[in-house]
Design an enzyme around this catalytic site. Structure first.
Site, short mmCIF file in Angstrom:
data_model
loop_
_atom_site.label_atom_id
_atom_site.label_comp_id
_atom_site.label_asym_id
_atom_site.label_seq_id
_atom_site.Cartn_x
_atom_site.Cartn_y
_atom_site.Cartn_z
CB SER A 139 -0.92 0.02 1.22
OG SER A 139 -1.74 -1.11 1.25
N1 SAH Z 1 -0.76 -4.97 4.23
C1 SAH Z 1 -0.07 -5.23 2.99
C2 SAH Z 1 -0.87 -4.77 1.79
C3 SAH Z 1 -1.20 -5.93 0.97
S1 SAH Z 1 -2.38 -5.74 -0.33
C4 SAH Z 1 1.33 -4.62 2.99
O1 SAH Z 1 1.67 -3.90 3.93
O2 SAH Z 1 2.11 -4.89 2.06
C5 SAH Z 1 -3.68 -6.77 0.30
C6 SAH Z 1 -3.34 -8.21 0.59
O3 SAH Z 1 -4.54 -8.84 1.05
C7 SAH Z 1 -2.88 -9.05 -0.60
O4 SAH Z 1 -1.64 -9.63 -0.30
C8 SAH Z 1 -3.98 -10.10 -0.77
O5 SAH Z 1 -3.49 -11.36 -1.20
C9 SAH Z 1 -4.52 -10.18 0.64
N2 SAH Z 1 -5.89 -10.71 0.78
C10 SAH Z 1 -6.96 -10.49 -0.04
N3 SAH Z 1 -8.04 -11.14 0.45
C11 SAH Z 1 -7.65 -11.78 1.58
C12 SAH Z 1 -8.31 -12.65 2.51
N4 SAH Z 1 -9.58 -13.00 2.39
N5 SAH Z 1 -7.59 -13.12 3.56
C13 SAH Z 1 -6.27 -12.80 3.71
N6 SAH Z 1 -5.60 -12.00 2.85
C14 SAH Z 1 -6.28 -11.50 1.80
#
Ligand code: SAH
Length: 215
Positions: free
Chosen positions: A64
């Site tokens: 993000s």
């Molecule tokens: N917090 C992260 C941002 C990641 S983007 C960082 O600091 O880099 C969002 C993430 O959510 C992705 O990796 C995606 O695979 C995950 N995601 C989407 N749906 C999800 C679910 N139901 N359970 C767990 N993770 C999920």
């Protein structure tokens, strides 16, 4: 792993920029200043690490934008020793920011590749969350209740299971909306069955998806 004065200087600038954009919580800004974001990114993107932009981290996902990380963390109102569930580990950067603020972090990721990467990488740079592979829609019932829950992907509606894994007075921060635009939503559990909802403006996240991906 290399984190030198130049990186530290760039982080200071990033934190100052976030302050100008409206992030007022000093503890959040200090955490952004501490966490070496460049180490969470593919090497070819290292020069972009301290720009206020989102970037690809593999498996079709993104780390993000720093402003979004800071905004969500500020809304979460983190206190030292808070027990926090993060849904969407991704690169692990947001988890590191929460750990830097003294929280105990449980983080869950649905893509095995990203889960494995974060689980082995974070301890290498001194961050120790509890990492889980699974569907964050369901939260972590065995470890509930949590003081805070943070969802870092866009949900079509507020995941009900997560609301009921909050402590009384606990806060859930979750972007809610369509694939194109989500409203930053804060749910506060005010009693066993009463919740208060706040809205904090529009954002764009990758989608929160059901089930897991095993490769
Ligand atoms: N917090 C992260 C941002 C990641 S983007 C960082 O600091 O880099 C969002 C993430 O959510 C992705 O990796 C995606 O695979 C995950 N995601 C989407 N749906 C999800 C679910 N139901 N359970 C767990 N993770 C999920």
């Amino acid at each position: 792993m290399n984190d030198d004065l130049r990186h530290q200087g760039m982080r200071k600038k990033l934190a100052t920029g976030l302050k100008i954009k409206g992030i007022r919580n000093e503890k959040v800004l200090q955490a952004i200043e501490q966490v070496p974001r460049h180490l969470f990114m593919e090497s070819s993107f290292i020069n972009f690490a301290y720009k206020d932009q989102a970037f690809p981290i593999g498996a079709g996902q993104t780390i993000s934008q720093p402003y979004t990380v800071a905004f969500q963390t500020q809304l979460l109102q983190v206190s030292k020793n808070d027990k926090i569930l993060e849904v969407g580990t991704g690169s692990g950067y947001q988890a590191a920011v929460l750990l830097e603020m003294g929280a105990k972090v449980f983080t869950i990721e649905r893509q095995k590749e990203l889960y494995q990467k974060a689980q082995s990488f974070l301890p290498e740079i001194g961050y120790h969350p509890a990492c889980f592979f699974g569907d964050g829609y369901k939260g972590l019932p065995h470890f509930a209740p949590f003081d805070r829950i943070l969802v870092t992907a866009g949900a079509p509606s507020v995941p009900e299971d997560l609301k009921y894994q909050l402590k009384i007075d606990g806060r859930l921060v979750v972007p809610v909306g369509t694939e194109k635009r989500q409203e930053m939503t804060v749910i506060i559990r005010i009693s066993e069955n009463e919740f208060k909802t706040e809205k904090h403006g529009g954002f764009v996240f990758v989608p929160l998806l059901k089930g897991t991906v095993n490769s």
